[in-house]
Design a protein around this motif. Structure first.
Motif, PDB file in Angstrom:
ATOM      1  N   PHE A  77       0.833  -1.206   0.000  1.00 13.72           N
ATOM      2  CA  PHE A  77       0.000   0.000   0.000  1.00 13.72           C
ATOM      3  C   PHE A  77       0.866   1.254   0.000  1.00 13.72           C
ATOM      4  CE2 PHE A  77      -3.663  -2.539   1.512  1.00 13.72           C
ATOM      5  CZ  PHE A  77      -4.584  -2.053   0.611  1.00 13.72           C
ATOM      6  N   PHE A  78       1.876   1.249   0.873  1.00 15.75           N
ATOM      7  CA  PHE A  78       2.743   2.418   1.014  1.00 15.75           C
ATOM      8  C   PHE A  78       3.428   2.732  -0.311  1.00 15.75           C
ATOM      9  CE2 PHE A  78       6.993   4.086   1.853  1.00 15.75           C
ATOM     10  CZ  PHE A  78       6.649   5.264   2.485  1.00 15.75           C
ATOM     11  N   THR A  79       3.959   1.681  -0.965  1.00 10.45           N
ATOM     12  CA  THR A  79       4.641   1.889  -2.238  1.00 10.45           C
ATOM     13  C   THR A  79       3.684   2.424  -3.283  1.00 10.45           C
ATOM     14  OG1 THR A  79       5.848  -0.078  -1.615  1.00 10.45           O
ATOM     15  CG2 THR A  79       6.272   0.773  -3.777  1.00 10.45           C
ATOM     16  N   THR A  80       2.456   1.874  -3.296  1.00 14.83           N
ATOM     17  CA  THR A  80       1.476   2.371  -4.259  1.00 14.83           C
ATOM     18  C   THR A  80       1.217   3.853  -4.046  1.00 14.83           C
ATOM     19  OG1 THR A  80       0.446   0.250  -3.817  1.00 14.83           O
ATOM     20  CG2 THR A  80      -0.680   1.698  -5.348  1.00 14.83           C
ATOM     21  N   ILE A  81       1.003   4.249  -2.772  1.00 18.03           N
ATOM     22  CA  ILE A  81       0.707   5.653  -2.478  1.00 18.03           C
ATOM     23  C   ILE A  81       1.860   6.547  -2.907  1.00 18.03           C
ATOM     24  CG2 ILE A  81       0.277   7.335  -0.661  1.00 18.03           C
ATOM     25  CD1 ILE A  81      -1.026   5.094   0.926  1.00 18.03           C
ATOM     26  N   THR A  82       3.080   6.206  -2.469  1.00 16.24           N
ATOM     27  CA  THR A  82       4.208   7.099  -2.759  1.00 16.24           C
ATOM     28  C   THR A  82       4.469   7.153  -4.259  1.00 16.24           C
ATOM     29  OG1 THR A  82       5.604   5.243  -2.195  1.00 16.24           O
ATOM     30  CG2 THR A  82       5.419   6.972  -0.570  1.00 16.24           C
ATOM     31  N   HIS A  83       4.287   6.029  -4.969  1.00 17.04           N
ATOM     32  CA  HIS A  83       4.567   6.074  -6.392  1.00 17.04           C
ATOM     33  C   HIS A  83       3.491   6.800  -7.177  1.00 17.04           C
ATOM     34  CE1 HIS A  83       8.368   3.957  -6.921  1.00 17.04           C
ATOM     35  NE2 HIS A  83       8.100   3.611  -5.676  1.00 17.04           N
ATOM     36  N   LEU A  84       2.237   6.778  -6.655  1.00 17.00           N
ATOM     37  CA  LEU A  84       1.206   7.592  -7.287  1.00 17.00           C
ATOM     38  C   LEU A  84       1.588   9.058  -7.202  1.00 17.00           C
ATOM     39  CD1 LEU A  84      -2.154   6.004  -6.149  1.00 17.00           C
ATOM     40  CD2 LEU A  84      -1.286   6.235  -8.459  1.00 17.00           C
ATOM     41  N   ASP A  85       2.052   9.478  -6.005  1.00 22.05           N
ATOM     42  CA  ASP A  85       2.453  10.879  -5.831  1.00 22.05           C
ATOM     43  C   ASP A  85       3.578  11.239  -6.793  1.00 22.05           C
ATOM     44  OD1 ASP A  85       0.596  11.150  -3.950  1.00 22.05           O
ATOM     45  OD2 ASP A  85       1.937  11.108  -2.219  1.00 22.05           O
ATOM     46  N   LYS A  86       4.567  10.321  -6.903  1.00 23.04           N
ATOM     47  CA  LYS A  86       5.706  10.597  -7.778  1.00 23.04           C
ATOM     48  C   LYS A  86       5.255  10.752  -9.227  1.00 23.04           C
ATOM     49  CE  LYS A  86       9.439   8.479  -5.296  1.00 23.04           C
ATOM     50  NZ  LYS A  86      10.162   7.220  -5.143  1.00 23.04           N
ATOM     51  N   ASP A  87       4.334   9.841  -9.651  1.00 21.96           N
ATOM     52  CA  ASP A  87       3.840   9.922 -11.015  1.00 21.96           C
ATOM     53  C   ASP A  87       3.150  11.257 -11.262  1.00 21.96           C
ATOM     54  OD1 ASP A  87       4.827   7.480 -11.421  1.00 21.96           O
ATOM     55  OD2 ASP A  87       2.928   6.396 -11.283  1.00 21.96           O
ATOM     56  N   LYS A  88       2.385  11.715 -10.252  1.00 17.04           N
ATOM     57  CA  LYS A  88       1.682  12.996 -10.390  1.00 17.04           C
ATOM     58  C   LYS A  88       2.679  14.124 -10.579  1.00 17.04           C
ATOM     59  CE  LYS A  88      -2.601  12.292  -8.003  1.00 17.04           C
ATOM     60  NZ  LYS A  88      -3.073  12.171  -6.637  1.00 17.04           N
ATOM     61  N   VAL A  89       3.758  14.114  -9.738  1.00 21.24           N
ATOM     62  CA  VAL A  89       4.772  15.157  -9.832  1.00 21.24           C
ATOM     63  C   VAL A  89       5.390  15.152 -11.220  1.00 21.24           C
ATOM     64  CG1 VAL A  89       7.015  15.902  -8.969  1.00 21.24           C
ATOM     65  CG2 VAL A  89       5.250  15.162  -7.383  1.00 21.24           C
ATOM     66  N   LYS A  90       5.679  13.913 -11.730  1.00 24.52           N
ATOM     67  CA  LYS A  90       6.257  13.807 -13.075  1.00 24.52           C
ATOM     68  C   LYS A  90       5.326  14.403 -14.124  1.00 24.52           C
ATOM     69  CE  LYS A  90       9.188   9.808 -12.635  1.00 24.52           C
ATOM     70  NZ  LYS A  90       9.083   8.358 -12.660  1.00 24.52           N
TER      71      LYS A  90
END
Lengths: 90, 295
Positions: free
Chosen positions: B277-290
């Protein structure tokens, strides 16, 4: 330390984990790592890969123990190979 | 590029580290030590290797409670998440009705677990409880103390009653955070209300929904008090979940070795799911920033 019921194998286990963490810290200070993408679907840092490797190693051991009759040392060897290749190419 | 490296701030984390070591790391290490020994008393402990792990994974009682636990958490999520979204969508957005519905929704969240268990224990009884009495009154044979399907129904209903509000409140705040411009654009395009939900509201709710699912998964995966008070794990073992099996083993029977092995496995499962779950959340944020940096 009597209350913690130490045994030699668990002491070896925890000192291995502990020294891996210390070595990773020293390595990180001497040459800070850059996040990169390997064969894993996400980009990871060195510490991420270590965590993924250790957690999946735990599950490799559990799987071997619970669903096969293979020797547990085989699981350990497989885990070490998996951990090293994950650190290198993950 | 000459970036100043100063890691002194890490020293400020030291007190927290000491506290966590005292309350979590050292006890966890002790549990690992227990899990490889057969302990009779403080001076009689015998090293048994990984025997307990093997035993724990081959005992049907534990496999069953693990399967039951996954089924329970899965069902809880499948019911509560869609229901919570629906409730949030139907809630009034302004005026005194909005405040009233917020308060009503928050009420179940304030009730302690064992009280929730007691409320449902009495409410669902067929002799003196309103719910049980009415269900029997309309001709359905319902008794949660000796029918396992009824027991499951009651435990699930109790959890839905207790925790759907959490998802609803999270989604409500997520919905309020959507700027009005999106709705205006949708009105210009004459988008249907389904299209608005599917392409505006649901994507914007993604963040709160992931947090809601994570919270509900962790809470339902460690559930203990409510079923313990309501059904006591019965009838038979049909509503005995993981934590209750574990407690029986560790404190009831004092089988510290197998209980320790079992809690390590339990811990590893929770760690794996939380990490996912944690990885999914943080990577969603990263994708948004990208995405934003590409715009």
């Amino acid at each position: 330390m009597n209350w913690m019921a130490w045994t030699l194998p668990t002491a070896i286990f925890f000192s291995t984990i502990g020294s891996i963490i210390v070595m990773m810290t020293v390595w990180e200070i001497r040459s800070p790592c850059i996040e990169r993408k390997g064969f894993l679907p996400i980009s990871t840092t060195r510490g991420d890969r270590l965590f993924i490797g250790l957690l999946s190693s735990a599950f490799i051991h559990l799987f071997t123990l619970g669903f096969t009759s293979l020797n547990i040392w085989l699981a350990l060897i497989a885990s070490v190979i998996w951990l090293i290749s994950l650190m290198r190419w993950g | 590029m000459n970036k100043v490296q100063n890691n002194k701030a890490w020293l400020l984390v030291l007190p927290v580290f000491l506290l966590v070591a005292f309350s979590a790391i050292i006890p966890l290490m002790t549990v690992v030590n227990y899990s490889v020994q057969d302990i009779f008393d403080q001076n009689n402990a015998y090293f048994v290797g990984l025997e307990w792990y093997q035993e724990v994974m081959s005992v049907p009682r534990l496999q069953d409670s693990l399967a039951r636990q996954f089924f329970y958490s899965g069902t809880v999520l499948l019911i509560e998440v869609p229901l919570g979204i629906c409730v949030a969508l139907m809630m009034p957005t302004r005026g005194w009705t909005a405040s009233l519905s917020l308060i009503v929704l928050a009420l179940p969240l304030l009730i302690p677990w064992n009280v929730v268990g007691t409320i449902w224990q009495i409410f669902a009884r067929s002799d003196i409880g309103l719910l049980g009495y009415v269900i029997n009154g309309i001709g359905i044979d319902y008794n949660y103390t000796n029918n396992s399907v009824d027991a499951w129904f009651t435990v699930l209903l109790m959890d839905v009653w207790h925790w759907t509000s959490l998802i609803a409140l999270l989604c409500y705040s997520g919905l309020r955070a959507i700027p009005d411009a999106y709705y205006q654009a949708a009105r210009i395009d004459r988008a249907s209300s389904w299209a608005i939900f599917r392409y505006i509201q649901l994507p914007k709710l993604q963040g709160v929904l992931i947090i809601g699912v994570l919270l509900r998964f962790m809470d339902s995966f460690m559930i203990y008090t409510e079923p313990f008070v309501l059904t006591g794990g019965g009838p038979g073992n049909s509503t005995t979940f993981l934590s209750q099996t574990l407690t029986k083993m560790a404190i009831g029977q004092f089988d510290i070795g197998p209980a320790a092995a079992f809690s390590i496995i339990y811990f590893l499962i929770v760690l794996l799911v939380s990490w996912l779950f944690f990885t999914t959340i943080t990577h969603l944020d990263k994708d948004k920033v990208k995405e934003q940096s590409h715009d």
